[in-house]
Design a protein around this motif. Structure first.
Motif, PDB file in Angstrom:
ATOM      1  N   VAL A  49     -18.285  16.212 -27.573  1.00 16.40           N
ATOM      2  CA  VAL A  49     -18.862  14.791 -27.366  1.00 16.40           C
ATOM      3  C   VAL A  49     -18.391  14.742 -26.078  1.00 16.40           C
ATOM      4  CG1 VAL A  49     -18.530  12.274 -27.984  1.00 16.40           C
ATOM      5  CG2 VAL A  49     -18.297  13.992 -29.822  1.00 16.40           C
ATOM      6  N   LEU A  50     -19.467  14.455 -25.170  1.00  7.82           N
ATOM      7  CA  LEU A  50     -19.309  14.067 -23.752  1.00  7.82           C
ATOM      8  C   LEU A  50     -19.750  12.504 -23.383  1.00  7.82           C
ATOM      9  CD1 LEU A  50     -20.672  17.119 -22.098  1.00  7.82           C
ATOM     10  CD2 LEU A  50     -18.294  16.906 -22.903  1.00  7.82           C
ATOM     11  N   HIS A  51     -18.773  12.121 -22.414  1.00  8.79           N
ATOM     12  CA  HIS A  51     -19.421  10.914 -21.926  1.00  8.79           C
ATOM     13  C   HIS A  51     -19.562  10.687 -20.768  1.00  8.79           C
ATOM     14  CE1 HIS A  51     -18.033   9.357 -25.845  1.00  8.79           C
ATOM     15  NE2 HIS A  51     -16.931   9.988 -25.687  1.00  8.79           N
ATOM     16  N   LYS A  52     -20.344   9.621 -20.263  1.00  3.34           N
ATOM     17  CA  LYS A  52     -20.771   9.607 -18.529  1.00  3.34           C
ATOM     18  C   LYS A  52     -19.507   9.396 -17.890  1.00  3.34           C
ATOM     19  CE  LYS A  52     -23.404   6.665 -15.539  1.00  3.34           C
ATOM     20  NZ  LYS A  52     -24.393   5.645 -15.543  1.00  3.34           N
ATOM     21  N   GLY A  53     -19.429  10.145 -16.691  1.00  5.27           N
ATOM     22  CA  GLY A  53     -18.376   9.881 -16.124  1.00  5.27           C
ATOM     23  C   GLY A  53     -17.239  11.311 -16.053  1.00  5.27           C
ATOM     24  N   GLN A  54     -17.207  11.549 -17.530  1.00  8.58           N
ATOM     25  CA  GLN A  54     -16.217  12.635 -17.685  1.00  8.58           C
ATOM     26  C   GLN A  54     -16.518  13.730 -16.678  1.00  8.58           C
ATOM     27  OE1 GLN A  54     -16.711  13.530 -21.715  1.00  8.58           O
ATOM     28  NE2 GLN A  54     -14.570  13.467 -21.846  1.00  8.58           N
ATOM     29  N   VAL A  55     -15.384  14.658 -16.292  1.00 13.95           N
ATOM     30  CA  VAL A  55     -15.498  15.874 -15.581  1.00 13.95           C
ATOM     31  C   VAL A  55     -15.237  17.061 -16.289  1.00 13.95           C
ATOM     32  CG1 VAL A  55     -14.532  17.212 -13.675  1.00 13.95           C
ATOM     33  CG2 VAL A  55     -14.459  14.655 -13.439  1.00 13.95           C
ATOM     34  N   VAL A  56     -16.334  18.025 -16.478  1.00 14.60           N
ATOM     35  CA  VAL A  56     -16.401  19.116 -17.022  1.00 14.60           C
ATOM     36  C   VAL A  56     -16.244  20.291 -16.503  1.00 14.60           C
ATOM     37  CG1 VAL A  56     -17.764  17.991 -19.162  1.00 14.60           C
ATOM     38  CG2 VAL A  56     -18.857  19.164 -17.238  1.00 14.60           C
ATOM     39  N   GLN A  57     -16.227  21.436 -16.922  1.00 14.53           N
ATOM     40  CA  GLN A  57     -15.957  22.685 -16.355  1.00 14.53           C
ATOM     41  C   GLN A  57     -17.200  23.391 -16.703  1.00 14.53           C
ATOM     42  OE1 GLN A  57     -13.917  23.701 -13.991  1.00 14.53           O
ATOM     43  NE2 GLN A  57     -14.810  25.880 -13.707  1.00 14.53           N
ATOM     44  N   VAL A  58     -18.071  23.972 -15.808  1.00 15.27           N
ATOM     45  CA  VAL A  58     -19.293  24.711 -16.027  1.00 15.27           C
ATOM     46  C   VAL A  58     -19.172  26.121 -15.379  1.00 15.27           C
ATOM     47  CG1 VAL A  58     -21.702  24.653 -15.215  1.00 15.27           C
ATOM     48  CG2 VAL A  58     -20.363  22.668 -15.681  1.00 15.27           C
ATOM     49  N   ALA A  59     -19.754  26.964 -16.448  1.00 13.22           N
ATOM     50  CA  ALA A  59     -19.912  28.414 -16.144  1.00 13.22           C
ATOM     51  C   ALA A  59     -21.205  28.694 -15.514  1.00 13.22           C
ATOM     52  CB  ALA A  59     -19.432  29.352 -17.093  1.00 13.22           C
ATOM     53  N   ILE A  60     -21.544  29.523 -14.548  1.00 10.27           N
ATOM     54  CA  ILE A  60     -22.852  29.774 -14.203  1.00 10.27           C
ATOM     55  C   ILE A  60     -23.187  31.314 -14.595  1.00 10.27           C
ATOM     56  CG2 ILE A  60     -24.574  29.877 -12.250  1.00 10.27           C
ATOM     57  CD1 ILE A  60     -23.275  27.366 -12.608  1.00 10.27           C
ATOM     58  N   ASN A  61     -24.204  31.624 -15.614  1.00 13.81           N
ATOM     59  CA  ASN A  61     -24.295  32.890 -15.807  1.00 13.81           C
ATOM     60  C   ASN A  61     -24.990  33.557 -14.810  1.00 13.81           C
ATOM     61  OD1 ASN A  61     -24.094  33.046 -19.044  1.00 13.81           O
ATOM     62  ND2 ASN A  61     -24.812  31.070 -18.559  1.00 13.81           N
ATOM     63  N   GLN A  62     -24.604  34.819 -14.963  1.00  7.27           N
ATOM     64  CA  GLN A  62     -25.077  35.877 -13.686  1.00  7.27           C
ATOM     65  C   GLN A  62     -26.580  36.031 -13.814  1.00  7.27           C
ATOM     66  OE1 GLN A  62     -23.988  39.920 -14.604  1.00  7.27           O
ATOM     67  NE2 GLN A  62     -24.393  40.561 -12.467  1.00  7.27           N
ATOM     68  N   LEU A 114     -27.768  27.498 -10.563  1.00  9.46           N
ATOM     69  CA  LEU A 114     -27.220  26.439 -11.024  1.00  9.46           C
ATOM     70  C   LEU A 114     -27.906  26.105 -12.169  1.00  9.46           C
ATOM     71  CD1 LEU A 114     -26.422  24.276  -7.980  1.00  9.46           C
ATOM     72  CD2 LEU A 114     -24.678  25.468  -9.311  1.00  9.46           C
ATOM     73  N   ARG A 115     -29.253  26.401 -12.396  1.00 11.93           N
ATOM     74  CA  ARG A 115     -29.990  25.884 -13.526  1.00 11.93           C
ATOM     75  C   ARG A 115     -29.536  26.636 -15.034  1.00 11.93           C
ATOM     76  NH1 ARG A 115     -36.060  26.783 -13.343  1.00 11.93           N
ATOM     77  NH2 ARG A 115     -35.877  26.200 -15.310  1.00 11.93           N
ATOM     78  N   ASP A 116     -28.771  27.897 -14.651  1.00  8.49           N
ATOM     79  CA  ASP A 116     -28.404  28.711 -15.762  1.00  8.49           C
ATOM     80  C   ASP A 116     -26.876  28.642 -16.088  1.00  8.49           C
ATOM     81  OD1 ASP A 116     -30.777  30.082 -16.133  1.00  8.49           O
ATOM     82  OD2 ASP A 116     -30.419  31.048 -14.311  1.00  8.49           O
ATOM     83  N   ALA A 117     -26.534  27.258 -16.025  1.00  8.66           N
ATOM     84  CA  ALA A 117     -25.139  26.675 -16.197  1.00  8.66           C
ATOM     85  C   ALA A 117     -25.034  26.489 -17.799  1.00  8.66           C
ATOM     86  CB  ALA A 117     -24.702  25.407 -15.349  1.00  8.66           C
ATOM     87  N   VAL A 118     -23.815  26.382 -18.279  1.00  9.61           N
ATOM     88  CA  VAL A 118     -23.229  26.153 -19.484  1.00  9.61           C
ATOM     89  C   VAL A 118     -21.887  25.231 -19.399  1.00  9.61           C
ATOM     90  CG1 VAL A 118     -24.577  27.914 -20.891  1.00  9.61           C
ATOM     91  CG2 VAL A 118     -22.180  28.159 -19.978  1.00  9.61           C
ATOM     92  N   VAL A 119     -21.721  24.246 -20.098  1.00  8.98           N
ATOM     93  CA  VAL A 119     -20.533  23.341 -19.889  1.00  8.98           C
ATOM     94  C   VAL A 119     -19.652  24.345 -21.170  1.00  8.98           C
ATOM     95  CG1 VAL A 119     -19.495  21.303 -20.728  1.00  8.98           C
ATOM     96  CG2 VAL A 119     -21.751  21.368 -19.840  1.00  8.98           C
ATOM     97  N   ILE A 120     -18.469  24.522 -20.756  1.00 10.28           N
ATOM     98  CA  ILE A 120     -17.335  25.392 -21.301  1.00 10.28           C
ATOM     99  C   ILE A 120     -16.223  24.606 -21.847  1.00 10.28           C
ATOM    100  CG2 ILE A 120     -18.161  27.476 -20.340  1.00 10.28           C
ATOM    101  CD1 ILE A 120     -15.698  27.474 -18.586  1.00 10.28           C
ATOM    102  N   GLY A 121     -16.169  23.306 -21.158  1.00  9.93           N
ATOM    103  CA  GLY A 121     -15.147  22.383 -21.559  1.00  9.93           C
ATOM    104  C   GLY A 121     -14.789  21.214 -20.734  1.00  9.93           C
ATOM    105  N   VAL A 122     -14.051  20.523 -20.974  1.00 10.02           N
ATOM    106  CA  VAL A 122     -13.779  18.942 -20.496  1.00 10.02           C
ATOM    107  C   VAL A 122     -12.547  19.147 -19.659  1.00 10.02           C
ATOM    108  CG1 VAL A 122     -13.321  16.583 -20.990  1.00 10.02           C
ATOM    109  CG2 VAL A 122     -14.888  17.801 -22.338  1.00 10.02           C
ATOM    110  N   ILE A 123     -12.571  18.688 -18.362  1.00 10.15           N
ATOM    111  CA  ILE A 123     -11.385  18.716 -17.654  1.00 10.15           C
ATOM    112  C   ILE A 123     -10.624  17.324 -17.767  1.00 10.15           C
ATOM    113  CG2 ILE A 123     -10.581  18.959 -15.223  1.00 10.15           C
ATOM    114  CD1 ILE A 123     -12.728  20.850 -14.684  1.00 10.15           C
TER     115      ILE A 123
END
Length: 124
Positions: free
Chosen positions: A79-92, A114-123
């Motif tokens: 569950v993500l909310h507007k304004g939260q900061v998340v960590q994003v991993a960029i796939n090779q 950048l378009r090959d990003a995935v959210v891996i967690g909330v900071i």
């Protein structure tokens, strides 16, 4: 001395252009699709110019987790909310086919986008 300086700067320019992980602010989140629209928090800067924000990334997949609880496999959706900061991993490489469960031989011209990003967690 100038030769060393040139190569050091050249190496730095190459390394700084490779996207690996970065923090992003959630602009919006579609819980049903598990996709986020994100604003990267790192900026870029060229010599003699002001810092510039990276573009908003749309349609970023958000990972879910599966755990075994009392012998049962439980799936937990983020569950993500507007304004939260998340960590994003960029796939090779490009993840278009992989997101559909297909093995792929991705286009080698599409590296660390950048378009090959995935959210891996909330900071925060």
């Amino acid at each position: 001395m100038k030769d060393t300086s040139f190569f050091s700067e050249f190496k730095r320019d190459i390394l700084i252009s490779i996207n690996t992980c970065l923090p992003c602010r959630v602009v919006s989140y579609d819980k049903m699709k598990r996709e986020a629209k994100l604003q990267p928090l790192f900026k870029t800067k060229e010599k003699n110019r002001s810092p510039k924000s990276l573009p908003v990334i749309e349609g970023v997949p958000v990972l879910f987790q599966q755990y075994e609880v009392n012998g049962n496999v439980e799936t937990y959706f983020p569950v993500l909310h507007k304004g939260q900061v998340v960590q994003v991993a960029i796939n090779q490489r490009a993840i278009d086919d992989v997101m559909n469960g297909q093995a792929s031989y991705p286009d080698v011209a599409k590296l660390f986008r950048l378009r090959d990003a995935v959210v891996i967690g909330v900071i925060t």
